[in-house]
Design an enzyme around this catalytic site. Sequence first.
Site, PDB file in Angstrom:
ATOM      1  N   SER A  93     -77.467  74.062 -82.655  1.00 31.94           N
ATOM      2  CA  SER A  93     -77.842  75.459 -82.410  1.00 31.94           C
ATOM      3  C   SER A  93     -76.671  76.305 -81.922  1.00 31.94           C
ATOM      4  CB  SER A  93     -78.978  75.520 -81.380  1.00 31.94           C
ATOM      5  OG  SER A  93     -78.579  74.914 -80.151  1.00 31.94           O
ATOM      6  N   ILE A 148     -72.252  77.923 -85.719  1.00 32.35           N
ATOM      7  CA  ILE A 148     -72.428  77.602 -87.139  1.00 32.35           C
ATOM      8  C   ILE A 148     -73.908  77.510 -87.477  1.00 32.35           C
ATOM      9  CG2 ILE A 148     -72.075  75.823 -88.897  1.00 32.35           C
ATOM     10  CD1 ILE A 148     -69.541  77.198 -88.427  1.00 32.35           C
ATOM     11  N   CYS A 170     -63.348  74.565 -94.218  1.00 34.61           N
ATOM     12  CA  CYS A 170     -63.361  75.966 -94.646  1.00 34.61           C
ATOM     13  C   CYS A 170     -62.227  76.232 -95.630  1.00 34.61           C
ATOM     14  CB  CYS A 170     -63.258  76.890 -93.443  1.00 34.61           C
ATOM     15  SG  CYS A 170     -61.758  76.677 -92.438  1.00 34.61           S
ATOM     16  N   SER A 213     -61.710  82.666 -84.094  1.00 35.24           N
ATOM     17  CA  SER A 213     -62.742  82.000 -84.893  1.00 35.24           C
ATOM     18  C   SER A 213     -62.589  80.488 -84.893  1.00 35.24           C
ATOM     19  CB  SER A 213     -62.702  82.517 -86.340  1.00 35.24           C
ATOM     20  OG  SER A 213     -61.573  81.991 -87.033  1.00 35.24           O
ATOM     21  N   PRO A 273     -63.000  74.832 -80.218  1.00 33.04           N
ATOM     22  CA  PRO A 273     -62.349  73.591 -79.770  1.00 33.04           C
ATOM     23  C   PRO A 273     -62.420  72.472 -80.795  1.00 33.04           C
ATOM     24  CG  PRO A 273     -64.375  74.028 -78.530  1.00 33.04           C
ATOM     25  CD  PRO A 273     -64.069  75.264 -79.300  1.00 33.04           C
ATOM     26  N   GLY A 274     -63.504  72.448 -81.585  1.00 32.49           N
ATOM     27  CA  GLY A 274     -63.623  71.412 -82.609  1.00 32.49           C
ATOM     28  C   GLY A 274     -62.543  71.538 -83.667  1.00 32.49           C
ATOM     29  N   ASN A 290     -63.755  82.137 -92.307  1.00 28.18           N
ATOM     30  CA  ASN A 290     -63.600  80.691 -92.412  1.00 28.18           C
ATOM     31  C   ASN A 290     -64.879  79.961 -92.032  1.00 28.18           C
ATOM     32  OD1 ASN A 290     -62.683  81.928 -89.879  1.00 28.18           O
ATOM     33  ND2 ASN A 290     -62.439  79.824 -89.139  1.00 28.18           N
TER      34      ASN A 290
END
Length: 300
Positions: A11, A14, A126, A157, A160-161, A276
């Site tokens: 949630s 994305i 992306c 945009s 951290p991932g 992206n």
Amino acid sequence: MTKALAAIVGSGNIGTDLLYKLLRSEIIEPRWMIGVDPDSEGLKRAADRGVIASAEGVDWLLAQDERPDIVFEATSAYVHRANAPRYRELGIQAVDLTPAALGPAVVPAVNMGEHRTAPNVNLITCGGQATIPMVYAVSRITEVAYAEIVASVASPSAGPGTRANIDEFTITTSRGIETIGGAKKGKAIIILNPAEPPMFMKDTVFCSIPADADRDAITASIHDVAASVQAYVPGYRLRAEPQFDDPTPISGGLARVGIFLEVEGAGDFLPPYSGNLDIMTAAATKVGESFATQILGASV
């Protein structure tokens, strides 16, 4: 009209952006949004729009009497690796927006037709979604000995991932350039641009081609494939006409075509500069609708 039932697992940004796209779909009903944080903005927005929202995770979802036909996983690679076997056991098709890459890699404009019945598909990155179609557009006309892409995205945009998985981005995208795009050798580079105000995603694609390649046919193919991507990512566009360079003493006798792209997000939940991220949720929606068409056709 009958619709395929879908759940969004995750949630965050994305998952929430994807929710808005699925709510517009004519053949998918996003029935559930699943998270783990009861205070999640995504769960609140889902509930406000009549979607069943739960912070009790996948265990809760799969314990329901009614289950989804399709799951969109927008969590993390670690979580998806744990969940994927459970989806498969229950016959739920999974669209993976994480780097887990358990199923075949899919770019809707290029190879969706090959994987409509796959139990699990992966959306690469992306940069892959933006640039692999262009490499494919060239390679279906002539041999591409080498393709290199540079994806430049607005720094705000990139969460951290993304920042923690730069190596995975380059490896996975490079592989997709070769296996889906059709280049003999591929290379990918990502740049996080700190410019203010944030800029749209910009991508540059270079393909090495034979000196005698049909440049008019290549240009036409690029425009054709770009239009195919625009059908599900309206903000995807060529910034200029393809540019061709003749062979040089250091190019090994090969010419080169340069393709220059820009991706503007739809602004559903994420800001327009997050092209992206938008291209990932748009591609996920397109893949899910392909799954739904197959599911609904089989149920007639």
